[in-house]
Enzyme design. Structure first.
Site, mmCIF file in Angstrom:
data_model
loop_
_atom_site.group_PDB
_atom_site.id
_atom_site.type_symbol
_atom_site.label_atom_id
_atom_site.label_comp_id
_atom_site.label_asym_id
_atom_site.label_seq_id
_atom_site.Cartn_x
_atom_site.Cartn_y
_atom_site.Cartn_z
ATOM 1 N N ALA A 26 0.999 -1.144 -0.095
ATOM 2 C CA ALA A 26 -0.005 -0.017 -0.061
ATOM 3 C C ALA A 26 0.786 1.278 -0.007
ATOM 4 C CB ALA A 26 -0.772 -0.102 1.147
ATOM 5 N N LYS A 71 -24.007 -7.285 1.840
ATOM 6 C CA LYS A 71 -24.840 -7.518 0.595
ATOM 7 C C LYS A 71 -26.271 -6.707 0.899
ATOM 8 C CE LYS A 71 -23.295 -10.442 1.868
ATOM 9 N NZ LYS A 71 -22.361 -11.666 2.649
ATOM 10 N N GLU A 106 -16.080 -5.442 -2.068
ATOM 11 C CA GLU A 106 -15.602 -6.602 -2.591
ATOM 12 C C GLU A 106 -16.203 -7.866 -1.892
ATOM 13 O OE1 GLU A 106 -13.391 -7.189 -5.507
ATOM 14 O OE2 GLU A 106 -14.854 -8.762 -5.190
ATOM 15 N N VAL A 112 -20.055 -9.883 -2.269
ATOM 16 C CA VAL A 112 -20.520 -10.837 -3.319
ATOM 17 C C VAL A 112 -19.338 -12.058 -3.558
ATOM 18 C CG1 VAL A 112 -21.053 -10.996 -5.965
ATOM 19 C CG2 VAL A 112 -21.537 -8.928 -4.603
ATOM 20 N N GLY A 137 -23.561 -25.430 11.284
ATOM 21 C CA GLY A 137 -23.418 -23.974 11.269
ATOM 22 C C GLY A 137 -23.497 -23.168 10.073
ATOM 23 N N ASP A 141 -30.004 -14.090 -0.031
ATOM 24 C CA ASP A 141 -28.723 -13.554 0.013
ATOM 25 C C ASP A 141 -27.933 -13.576 -1.281
ATOM 26 O OD1 ASP A 141 -25.846 -13.735 1.468
ATOM 27 O OD2 ASP A 141 -25.832 -15.480 0.280
ATOM 28 N N LYS A 190 -26.800 -10.568 -3.784
ATOM 29 C CA LYS A 190 -25.383 -10.440 -4.543
ATOM 30 C C LYS A 190 -25.540 -10.193 -6.134
ATOM 31 C CE LYS A 190 -23.520 -13.598 -0.905
ATOM 32 N NZ LYS A 190 -23.150 -14.927 -0.518
#
Ligand code: HSE
Length: 428
Positions: free
Chosen positions: A34, A107, A131, A134, A189, A203, A207
């Site tokens: 970075a 989302k 990012e 999705v 789970g 869900d 997306k």
């Protein structure tokens, strides 16, 4: 070394802990890439006392994520709490209002409020990146907004809910009914707190609506996604589809047609030997089609600590580098309201029904299909049970409304036993 990028992290569940782990484990690598350090300054979660297996002692604690979002000593608000309303929405709005950039894995929030949030961010000169929202660890937002920016996108497809793909593939491999595998998934789970988000296709629909906005330059329109979950997919259909060379997937498809934008998240048959047909377990796959590049297939983990935190950190590092792309790949005010296609593009269909095993029964069904303008491609009649004959039909391309009409007409033939099933076969 330039000043660090200072994060406020809201949410210390699986994803938040994953973000902390990457920031701590890869501090040098991130700073090198970075060009400046990335530091967590403050965190927020519901339970301050819980041991999460990571050292949080260097970070300030905020009980209220809105207060965290407004702190003067953070540059970037990272939201990994989830939920389309409540704290996640309030804190994201507060962050933008306070002049912070936002990275989110949420989302649901963006599917419902993405347009308003993106416009607010742009008005404030801020950036929202998502990012991780999705397909978890698959860098599909980057692929669309950057790697394929020179393409007109024709179609976006994907298996974007790992839980559903786990359930469907486990049903096939173990020969178990939906209810049994659903319970297994719960024990493991794999299911969201509200399982309908997964198995109801919501869900994955969230997306898909986000990908469609980027792909087609349209305002996010989750409310126009045709949604059908996997609850009605039977082990019989999974078996028969396999015999015919197909697998059943909860498949998302978004495409811009002459009739408008088509967005579907529904169970579909796909060829068993296609990349989508081969996808096993909780893995995700996104297929992108561009006019210049052709077809791109991205496959990878769609959930979990490492993969989702990996995607969050990609956005964080972009912002640390000074990469500031519009939320949906172009200014939010330039996104157009899509016209929703009234009906899906014609496609072959798989039909399954049980008929009385007597002369002329099949002819009556064939007559109804013919009257609806539907042509039969393949047919199979096997495993007779007494006076009943199970029949499988694969049609040539047919309009979904014509298939639905024919299905209603079958009942009047007097030869149908029980309810017939029709599932779209997606050409992938
Ligand atoms: N519950 C989702 C899945 C992950 O099973 O893929 C979060 O979107």
């Amino acid at each position: 070394m330039p000043a660090p990028l200072r994060l406020g992290l809201a949410g210390l569940g699986t994803v938040g802990v994953g973000v902390v782990r990457i920031v701590q484990r890869h501090a040098d690598l991130i700073a090198a890439r970075a060009g400046r350090p990335v530091q967590v300054i403050a965190v927020s979660a519901r339970d301050a006392a819980r041991d999460r297996g990571v050292d949080l002692s260097a970070y300030a604690w905020e009980a209220d994520p809105v207060a965290l979002a407004r702190r003067d000593d953070i540059d970037l608000f990272v939201e990994v709490m989830g939920g389309s309303e409540g704290p996640a929405r309030l804190a994201t709005e507060a962050a933008i209002d306070a002049g912070k950039d936002v990275v989110t894995a949420n989302k649901a929030l963006l599917a419902h409020h993405g347009q308003a949030l993106a416009e607010a961010a742009e008005t404030a000169g801020r950036v929202i990146r998502f990012e991780a929202a999705v397909a978890g660890g698959i860098p599909v937002i980057k692929a669309l907004t950057e790697g394929l920016a020179g393409n007109r996108i024709g179609r976006v497809m994907g298996v974007m809910n790992g839980t559903c793909n786990y359930i469907l593939t486990r049903m096939e491999s173990a020969g178990l009914p939906y209810e049994t595998v659903f319970e297994e998934a719960r024990q493991l789970g794999y299911l969201e707190a509200d399982p309908n988000l997964d198995v109801g296709g919501i869900d994955a629909g969230h997306k898909l609506s986000l990908l469609a906005a980027i792909a087609f330059g349209t305002r996010v329109s989750f409310d126009r996604v045709e949604l059908e979950g996997i609850g009605k997919v039977s082990i019989d259909d999974i078996r028969h589809a396999a015999d015919l060379g197909f697998r059943i997937k909860l498949l998302g498809v978004a495409q811009m047609t002459g009739r408008g934008l088509e967005q579907r998240m529904t169970p579909c048959l796909v060829p068993a030997d296609s990349p989508l047909g081969q996808l096993q377990g909780g893995t995700n796959m996104v297929v992108l089609e561009g006019d210049a590049v052709g077809q791109i297939v991205l496959r990878g983990p769609g959930a979990g600590e490492g993969p989702t935190a990996s995607a969050v950190m990609a956005d964080v590092i972009d912002l640390a580098r000074g990469v500031r792309l519009p939320t949906f790949g172009q200014p939010a005010t330039s996104l157009v309201e899509p016209v929703a296609a009234a009906a899906a593009t014609p496609a072959p269909h798989y039909l399954r029904m049980t008929l009385l095993d007597k002369p002329g029964a099949l002819a009556k069904i064939a007559t109804e299909l013919g009257a609806a303008g539907i042509s039969i491609d393949r047919m199979r009649q096997t495993q007779h049970q007494g006076a009943h004959a199970p029949v499988l039909i694969v049609t040539h391309k047919a309009a979904p409304q014509d298939v639905a009409h024919a299905m209603t007409r079958f009942a009047g033939t007097g030869v149908l036993v029980g309810e017939p099933v029709a599932i779209r076969i997606e050409e992938v």
